[in-house]
Motif scaffolding. Sequence first.
Motif, short mmCIF file in Angstrom:
data_model
loop_
_atom_site.label_atom_id
_atom_site.label_comp_id
_atom_site.label_asym_id
_atom_site.label_seq_id
_atom_site.Cartn_x
_atom_site.Cartn_y
_atom_site.Cartn_z
N PRO A 260 0.82 -1.21 0.00
CA PRO A 260 0.00 0.00 0.00
C PRO A 260 0.86 1.26 0.00
CG PRO A 260 -0.07 -1.08 2.15
CD PRO A 260 0.66 -2.01 1.23
N PRO A 261 0.28 2.40 -0.42
CA PRO A 261 1.06 3.63 -0.52
C PRO A 261 1.82 3.95 0.76
CG PRO A 261 -1.16 3.98 -1.38
CD PRO A 261 -1.12 2.58 -0.84
N ALA A 262 1.17 3.73 1.91
CA ALA A 262 1.81 4.09 3.17
C ALA A 262 3.07 3.28 3.43
CB ALA A 262 0.82 3.89 4.31
N ALA A 263 3.19 2.13 2.77
CA ALA A 263 4.33 1.26 3.05
C ALA A 263 5.46 1.37 2.03
CB ALA A 263 3.85 -0.19 3.14
N ILE A 264 5.36 2.33 1.12
CA ILE A 264 6.48 2.52 0.19
C ILE A 264 7.43 3.50 0.89
CG2 ILE A 264 7.21 3.16 -2.14
CD1 ILE A 264 4.36 2.68 -3.09
N PRO A 265 8.55 3.00 1.41
CA PRO A 265 9.30 3.78 2.39
C PRO A 265 9.83 5.11 1.87
CG PRO A 265 10.51 1.80 1.73
CD PRO A 265 9.17 1.71 1.12
N THR A 266 10.37 5.11 0.66
CA THR A 266 11.06 6.33 0.25
C THR A 266 10.19 7.28 -0.56
OG1 THR A 266 11.85 4.97 -1.55
CG2 THR A 266 13.39 5.36 0.24
#
Length: 457
Positions: A260-266
């Motif tokens: 999910p978007p929130a978990a794409i770190p950079t």
Amino acid sequence: MNPKDLWNSVLGEIELQISKPNFLTWFKNSELVEKKEKEGLVFVSLPNNFAKEWIKNRYHKLILGSLRTLDGSIKSVEYVVRTQNLNPLTIPVPNSKKTFSVSEEIQPILIESKIDPKTNLNPRYSLKNFIVGSSNELAYAAIQAVVKDVGIKYNPLFIYGGVGLGKTHLLQAAGNAIKDKSEKINILYISSEKFINDVVWAIRNKRTEDMKKKYRDVDVLIIDDIQFIGGKTTTELEFFYTFNVLYENNKQIILSSDRPPAAIPTLEERLRSRFQVGMVADIGYPDYEMRLAILKTKISNQQLRIEDKILEQIATKVQKNIRELEGVLNKVVFYQQFKGEKIDNKKLEEIINETIQVSAKNVTANEIIKAVADFFEISQSNLTERSRKQEIVEPRQITMFLLRELLKLSYPHIGECLGKRDHTTAIHAYEKILKEINQNPALNQKILLIKERVYKM
Ligand code: ADP
Ligand code: MG
């Protein structure tokens, strides 16, 4: 000597002279079927045309030599394709009037249809052949809504889920369905990797205006695996601008990611929040019924016959990845139709372990290079030297293709591995093989056989 003993002795000699995998691949299902005493002619039968051509081109001298030392009266050999025991199936190839008979051209499942160069859409993916179950019904419904009201309902649509669970299939199918509605709608499907390359290339070559136009002119922009964009500042910025232009003009944006978007770190915050304004839907693991339904659909689409018991077993054992599910099925077809082997429990177990290991096992570049060299019976240094001989060029291009496909090595690195060649050579080789693989069943089979070896090493 009767034909059977004669052939066994020939096999015994050949086995000593070529590598074990090559021996097993090409000679395991060979037979000497007849000897015409008067003409000094023997017939050697092989399970399919591919094996026949390969043996004729590569091992004829060896075979004839060995036959003649054992039986001086033999003057020549003819190679034939065995026709008995084959079910009279024919397999229709999408978009083509031609049908292949199973005995000659195998790998029907891998024959892909043509990708449209303008949209990058592959007609093989459709909503019709997408099986819906509880794990993907939300994503499926969202895609349907987008197809119905392009640019209005869910914008952007963000689909996420693990590897091999159908993201690319859904995105491509959405593009195809929109295209079917109207040829006038301008659709572009692209992987984020390709998008990144485009941006980098355009900046380097001072062609950013062209690139902007390309992306901002579309009505539907589909970007697959957007997670790779995270952390690439210029690309993110470029994408951000493109996104805004499209969004403000009610153009549809569809994205996929492995998380999910929130978990794409950079990922930059402003891009993350853009992704979340529309609809976010996930795809989870398929349940047993769905896995079985997928297998059965694939089989019936290809008009193949595989026992239900085998399909049920595959569905029980391969749980987390639809690509692996298909991979096992492809191999079952491959062993059954191409190699003429019977698939019993033990064999199936082997196939499953081998296929699932594929994702677990880390293959190295050297192993790939070695497998290709062994397969073509050339030395590894042949692959890196500057030869333009076709016997070397094809193996070298296949090596480059596999290094890219299996290891995702960068093109400069691939060029480096194969004798310090330029990265453009690697790109050319990859694209050439990728294109041909869809049109050339023999090439397809070679690659499949090589992969099989890579993972057995
Ligand atoms: P991802 O992009 O999520 O890694 P893909 O879309 O490439 O996965 O799917 C892997 C393979 O599984 C493809 O060949 C695809 O057609 C097939 N597949 C995935 N989901 C389904 C489904 N629900 N119904 C039929 N085939 C599916
Ligand atoms: Mg994908």
